[in-house]
Design an enzyme around this catalytic site. Sequence first.
Site, PDB file in Angstrom:
ATOM      1  N   HIS A 252       0.823  -1.216   0.000  1.00 42.08           N
ATOM      2  CA  HIS A 252       0.000   0.000   0.000  1.00 42.08           C
ATOM      3  C   HIS A 252       0.852   1.259   0.000  1.00 42.08           C
ATOM      4  O   HIS A 252       2.044   1.243   0.337  1.00 42.08           O
ATOM      5  CB  HIS A 252      -0.964   0.006   1.194  1.00 42.08           C
ATOM      6  CG  HIS A 252      -0.285   0.058   2.532  1.00 42.08           C
ATOM      7  ND1 HIS A 252       0.050   1.242   3.160  1.00 42.08           N
ATOM      8  CD2 HIS A 252       0.112  -0.930   3.374  1.00 42.08           C
ATOM      9  CE1 HIS A 252       0.619   0.987   4.328  1.00 42.08           C
ATOM     10  NE2 HIS A 252       0.672  -0.327   4.491  1.00 42.08           N
TER      11      HIS A 252
ATOM     12  N   CYS B  53       2.343  -5.149   7.072  1.00 38.46           N
ATOM     13  CA  CYS B  53       2.114  -4.885   5.648  1.00 38.46           C
ATOM     14  C   CYS B  53       3.289  -4.097   5.069  1.00 38.46           C
ATOM     15  O   CYS B  53       4.149  -3.614   5.796  1.00 38.46           O
ATOM     16  CB  CYS B  53       0.805  -4.130   5.454  1.00 38.46           C
ATOM     17  SG  CYS B  53      -0.646  -5.153   5.800  1.00 38.46           S
TER      18      CYS B  53
END
Length: 399
Positions: A309, A329
């Site tokens: 992301h 992440c």
Amino acid sequence: MDNRRIGIGVAVVVGLVVLFFVGKYLFTNKDEKTDQAKIEKEKSEASARQVAQLVHQACRYADSMGIDTSRYTLSADVAHNEEVLADVMMEIRYGKKPSRMAFNGLKETVDSNWSAKAEPSSLAALTTFTPYKQLVGHYNRIRKQGTGNPALADSLRLIRQTLNFYRYVNRFDPDQFVLVNIPAGELNVFDRSGKRLLPMQVISGKPDKMTPCMTTYIQDIVMYPYWNVPKNIALEEMLPRMKRDLSYIYNQNLQILDEKEHEVDPEEIDWESLSETNFPYRVRQASGCENSLGLLKFNLANPLAIYLHDTNSRDLFTSTKDHWRSHGCVRVQKPVELANLVLGANTFDAAFMNKCLIDQKPRTLPIPKKFPVFITYNIADVDASGKLHFYKDVYSLAK
């Protein structure tokens, strides 16, 4: 009387003749069988020698590629040696599954019949991936310096692990793929030849929130994503702050959702009654420029809630060398460029990241085909110039 003697004599002569030819036939047939057995034995021995020679050739080549060939031993059984040859050849091409893989989401496309058709002399044609070739060169250079030095031996061990990873990638036969190397703090998109199409920095999990290694693929891309806060983060990090001061909720643009996914007014919640074991809500961060996921999210197929992301703290890529500070992440430095490459079209321009549009709802963009992603932990690797690097063992996994 004379006729009888003549008959007996003829019978004796005929018997002797028959006996002679039968004996000759038996002796001749025995010699032929002996000769045939000898020929078959020689053929078998020649075949056994040929298989053994091929195993030695394959093992010598495998050894130069950083493969531990001590596991492959010959025996007097030709069938066993043929299996050994097939195993060596398959490892040279496809490697072994890396031990740190937490999830495998890519389907293997291994040609199980390849080893029966290939010759050890043709193995060099497999070494076409540029970083792999460069790493092999460094491996053999260091090995020539001697094996008695513990530091050199450890370097060789780390290089062998990375060489095996690159062989393992061959199991999936990707045209292009994303490679996230956690210790390097880097993401590269490679093509078949090993050309780096889109190098960039990444920020991955901190040591107590390690990003797991995996093989997976990008499913789709989300514009203006929500951040569905993982439950452990909501309870351990956010709940104490929310109970202390409701302004934290508004400042972070958080939304409190009930079990029916309806947004709840924070002012109407009895915060004193809530705890880590009693929290019937879900926390979500609204989309926008202040969202922790930034403006683009790359959904990865995996059950571990790991994805790539954008970030609302893009300055971290230049202001610090600490690239291991997320909850697991992976934050990417060039989300627009990565999205355009994966989508196969210039969907986003450079100005997209600077447009802070408000009241945007998440929008999912389908991609033309699954885009393979490998998240790995290679301490030894080469950079774009082919220079060998040993990166910091940030997760202390190499000991």
